[in-house]
Design a protein around this motif. Structure first.
Motif, mmCIF file in Angstrom:
data_model
loop_
_atom_site.group_PDB
_atom_site.id
_atom_site.type_symbol
_atom_site.label_atom_id
_atom_site.label_comp_id
_atom_site.label_asym_id
_atom_site.label_seq_id
_atom_site.Cartn_x
_atom_site.Cartn_y
_atom_site.Cartn_z
ATOM 1 N N MET A 1 -41.614 -50.867 0.252
ATOM 2 C CA MET A 1 -40.694 -50.539 -0.087
ATOM 3 C C MET A 1 -40.902 -49.351 -1.196
ATOM 4 S SD MET A 1 -37.175 -52.024 -1.723
ATOM 5 C CE MET A 1 -37.456 -51.961 -3.604
ATOM 6 N N SER A 2 -39.934 -48.096 -1.069
ATOM 7 C CA SER A 2 -40.150 -47.107 -2.348
ATOM 8 C C SER A 2 -38.726 -47.263 -2.971
ATOM 9 C CB SER A 2 -40.618 -46.186 -1.484
ATOM 10 O OG SER A 2 -39.489 -45.408 -0.855
ATOM 11 N N ILE A 3 -38.830 -46.563 -4.192
ATOM 12 C CA ILE A 3 -37.724 -46.636 -4.930
ATOM 13 C C ILE A 3 -36.582 -45.660 -4.060
ATOM 14 C CG2 ILE A 3 -38.578 -44.669 -6.256
ATOM 15 C CD1 ILE A 3 -36.614 -47.563 -7.761
ATOM 16 N N GLN A 4 -37.200 -44.726 -3.430
ATOM 17 C CA GLN A 4 -36.304 -43.763 -2.728
ATOM 18 C C GLN A 4 -35.369 -44.358 -1.724
ATOM 19 O OE1 GLN A 4 -39.476 -43.178 -2.743
ATOM 20 N NE2 GLN A 4 -39.651 -41.523 -4.237
ATOM 21 N N ALA A 5 -35.741 -45.826 -1.216
ATOM 22 C CA ALA A 5 -34.928 -46.557 -0.060
ATOM 23 C C ALA A 5 -33.721 -47.206 -0.916
ATOM 24 C CB ALA A 5 -35.839 -47.541 0.415
ATOM 25 N N LEU A 6 -33.696 -47.437 -1.861
ATOM 26 C CA LEU A 6 -32.490 -47.753 -2.747
ATOM 27 C C LEU A 6 -31.174 -46.928 -2.669
ATOM 28 C CD1 LEU A 6 -34.299 -49.219 -5.675
ATOM 29 C CD2 LEU A 6 -33.844 -50.414 -3.828
ATOM 30 N N ILE A 7 -30.215 -47.638 -2.336
ATOM 31 C CA ILE A 7 -28.934 -46.970 -2.220
ATOM 32 C C ILE A 7 -27.768 -47.602 -3.050
ATOM 33 C CG2 ILE A 7 -29.569 -46.124 0.101
ATOM 34 C CD1 ILE A 7 -27.592 -48.257 1.374
ATOM 35 N N ASN A 8 -27.879 -48.584 -3.672
ATOM 36 C CA ASN A 8 -26.880 -49.236 -4.211
ATOM 37 C C ASN A 8 -27.433 -50.088 -5.478
ATOM 38 O OD1 ASN A 8 -24.537 -50.455 -5.068
ATOM 39 N ND2 ASN A 8 -24.005 -51.171 -2.984
ATOM 40 N N VAL A 9 -26.698 -50.419 -6.460
ATOM 41 C CA VAL A 9 -26.903 -51.443 -7.365
ATOM 42 C C VAL A 9 -25.984 -52.228 -7.727
ATOM 43 C CG1 VAL A 9 -26.650 -49.945 -9.568
ATOM 44 C CG2 VAL A 9 -28.444 -51.874 -9.602
ATOM 45 N N THR A 10 -26.205 -53.614 -7.674
ATOM 46 C CA THR A 10 -25.034 -54.523 -8.075
ATOM 47 C C THR A 10 -25.440 -55.711 -9.197
ATOM 48 O OG1 THR A 10 -24.112 -54.350 -5.890
ATOM 49 C CG2 THR A 10 -23.469 -56.239 -7.233
ATOM 50 N N SER A 11 -24.856 -55.466 -10.309
ATOM 51 C CA SER A 11 -25.220 -56.325 -11.284
ATOM 52 C C SER A 11 -24.557 -57.511 -11.120
ATOM 53 C CB SER A 11 -25.204 -56.029 -12.966
ATOM 54 O OG SER A 11 -25.676 -54.634 -12.991
ATOM 55 N N VAL A 12 -25.047 -58.923 -10.937
ATOM 56 C CA VAL A 12 -24.409 -60.105 -10.971
ATOM 57 C C VAL A 12 -24.343 -60.814 -12.226
ATOM 58 C CG1 VAL A 12 -24.404 -62.172 -9.483
ATOM 59 C CG2 VAL A 12 -25.402 -60.182 -8.604
ATOM 60 N N VAL A 13 -23.043 -61.076 -12.361
ATOM 61 C CA VAL A 13 -22.636 -61.797 -13.703
ATOM 62 C C VAL A 13 -22.119 -63.137 -13.370
ATOM 63 C CG1 VAL A 13 -21.114 -61.775 -15.768
ATOM 64 C CG2 VAL A 13 -21.915 -59.651 -14.853
ATOM 65 N N PRO A 14 -23.186 -64.108 -13.726
ATOM 66 C CA PRO A 14 -22.654 -65.770 -13.285
ATOM 67 C C PRO A 14 -21.424 -66.016 -14.235
ATOM 68 C CG PRO A 14 -25.015 -65.450 -14.199
ATOM 69 C CD PRO A 14 -24.449 -64.040 -14.227
ATOM 70 N N VAL A 15 -20.607 -66.977 -13.837
ATOM 71 C CA VAL A 15 -19.323 -67.361 -14.646
ATOM 72 C C VAL A 15 -19.410 -69.039 -14.402
ATOM 73 C CG1 VAL A 15 -18.536 -65.133 -15.044
ATOM 74 C CG2 VAL A 15 -17.660 -66.644 -13.432
ATOM 75 N N GLY A 40 -14.373 -67.569 -5.237
ATOM 76 C CA GLY A 40 -15.421 -67.474 -6.399
ATOM 77 C C GLY A 40 -16.431 -66.108 -6.653
ATOM 78 N N ILE A 41 -15.942 -64.916 -6.045
ATOM 79 C CA ILE A 41 -16.848 -63.954 -6.218
ATOM 80 C C ILE A 41 -15.841 -62.733 -5.970
ATOM 81 C CG2 ILE A 41 -18.222 -62.396 -5.029
ATOM 82 C CD1 ILE A 41 -19.739 -64.566 -3.888
ATOM 83 N N ALA A 42 -15.897 -61.810 -7.004
ATOM 84 C CA ALA A 42 -15.177 -60.500 -7.254
ATOM 85 C C ALA A 42 -16.066 -59.491 -7.775
ATOM 86 C CB ALA A 42 -13.882 -60.753 -8.325
ATOM 87 N N GLU A 43 -15.848 -58.256 -7.162
ATOM 88 C CA GLU A 43 -16.689 -56.966 -7.399
ATOM 89 C C GLU A 43 -15.785 -55.883 -7.733
ATOM 90 O OE1 GLU A 43 -18.738 -56.503 -3.684
ATOM 91 O OE2 GLU A 43 -19.961 -58.406 -4.135
ATOM 92 N N TRP A 44 -16.331 -55.293 -8.931
ATOM 93 C CA TRP A 44 -15.684 -53.866 -9.237
ATOM 94 C C TRP A 44 -16.732 -52.777 -9.318
ATOM 95 C CZ3 TRP A 44 -14.369 -58.521 -11.359
ATOM 96 C CH2 TRP A 44 -12.980 -58.939 -11.469
ATOM 97 N N GLN A 45 -16.423 -51.799 -8.597
ATOM 98 C CA GLN A 45 -17.198 -50.573 -8.600
ATOM 99 C C GLN A 45 -16.932 -49.627 -9.666
ATOM 100 O OE1 GLN A 45 -17.016 -47.941 -5.113
ATOM 101 N NE2 GLN A 45 -18.807 -47.206 -5.520
ATOM 102 N N PHE A 46 -17.604 -49.241 -10.514
ATOM 103 C CA PHE A 46 -17.543 -48.402 -11.694
ATOM 104 C C PHE A 46 -18.109 -47.326 -11.768
ATOM 105 C CE2 PHE A 46 -21.302 -50.858 -12.511
ATOM 106 C CZ PHE A 46 -22.189 -50.059 -13.203
ATOM 107 N N ALA A 47 -19.064 -46.896 -10.821
ATOM 108 C CA ALA A 47 -19.701 -45.663 -10.450
ATOM 109 C C ALA A 47 -20.086 -45.577 -9.178
ATOM 110 C CB ALA A 47 -20.907 -45.392 -11.502
ATOM 111 N N GLU A 48 -20.205 -44.238 -8.442
ATOM 112 C CA GLU A 48 -20.859 -44.291 -7.203
ATOM 113 C C GLU A 48 -22.128 -45.200 -7.079
ATOM 114 O OE1 GLU A 48 -22.067 -40.983 -3.823
ATOM 115 O OE2 GLU A 48 -21.676 -40.377 -6.032
ATOM 116 N N ASN A 49 -22.057 -45.991 -6.011
ATOM 117 C CA ASN A 49 -23.230 -46.942 -5.842
ATOM 118 C C ASN A 49 -23.610 -48.024 -6.862
ATOM 119 O OD1 ASN A 49 -23.319 -45.506 -3.103
ATOM 120 N ND2 ASN A 49 -24.524 -44.137 -4.104
ATOM 121 N N ALA A 50 -22.388 -48.160 -7.706
ATOM 122 C CA ALA A 50 -22.604 -49.216 -8.746
ATOM 123 C C ALA A 50 -21.529 -50.274 -9.257
ATOM 124 C CB ALA A 50 -22.942 -48.304 -10.108
#
Length: 122
Positions: A1-15, A40-50
């Motif tokens: 895998m190369s860094i160019q293959a990445l298309i999204n980032v999700t930060s997981v916050v455990p609660v 038990g899971i919710a997701e917020w998009q705060f920037a393109e692909n983030a």
């Protein structure tokens, strides 16, 4: 895998308490989540692909740090304060970054970072 293959980032916050955290993150983002894929899971998009994902994981709750890059850390601090969220003081590392930190109900840290260097990185 190369860094160019990445298309999204999700930060997981455990609660621990999903309902309390869900409410806090709704206030934090100022809106409902973009996606609730399952209980038990919710997701917020705060920037393109983030994204930030809040998920129930009592064993890991409070152990996460997320850094979000912003254009103006003072404006971000003012916005967070206006939501009646407890916000730390701005810390500056001259010619590198300015940052401010907020902590969610479980102790997870969210840092807002403003790049002060002449480079284009964050």
């Amino acid at each position: 895998m190369s860094i160019q293959a990445l298309i999204n980032v999700t930060s997981v916050v455990p609660v621990k308490d999903f309902e309390a955290s869900f409410s806090w993150y709704q206030t934090f983002f100022g809106r409902e989540p973009d996606v609730v894929p399952m209980e038990g899971i919710a997701e917020w998009q705060f920037a393109e692909n983030a994204w930030v994902q809040v998920s129930v994981d009592p064993d890991r709750a409070g152990s996460t740090s997320v850094a979000l890059c912003v254009k103006d850390v003072e404006a971000q601090r003012t916005a967070l304060t206006s939501l009646h969220l407890a916000v730390g003081e701005i810390v500056e590392y001259p010619d590198i970054i300015k940052m401010v930190e907020i902590v969610d109900p479980d102790g997870n840290k969210i840092s807002f970072v403003q790049n002060l260097s002449n480079g284009s990185g964050s």
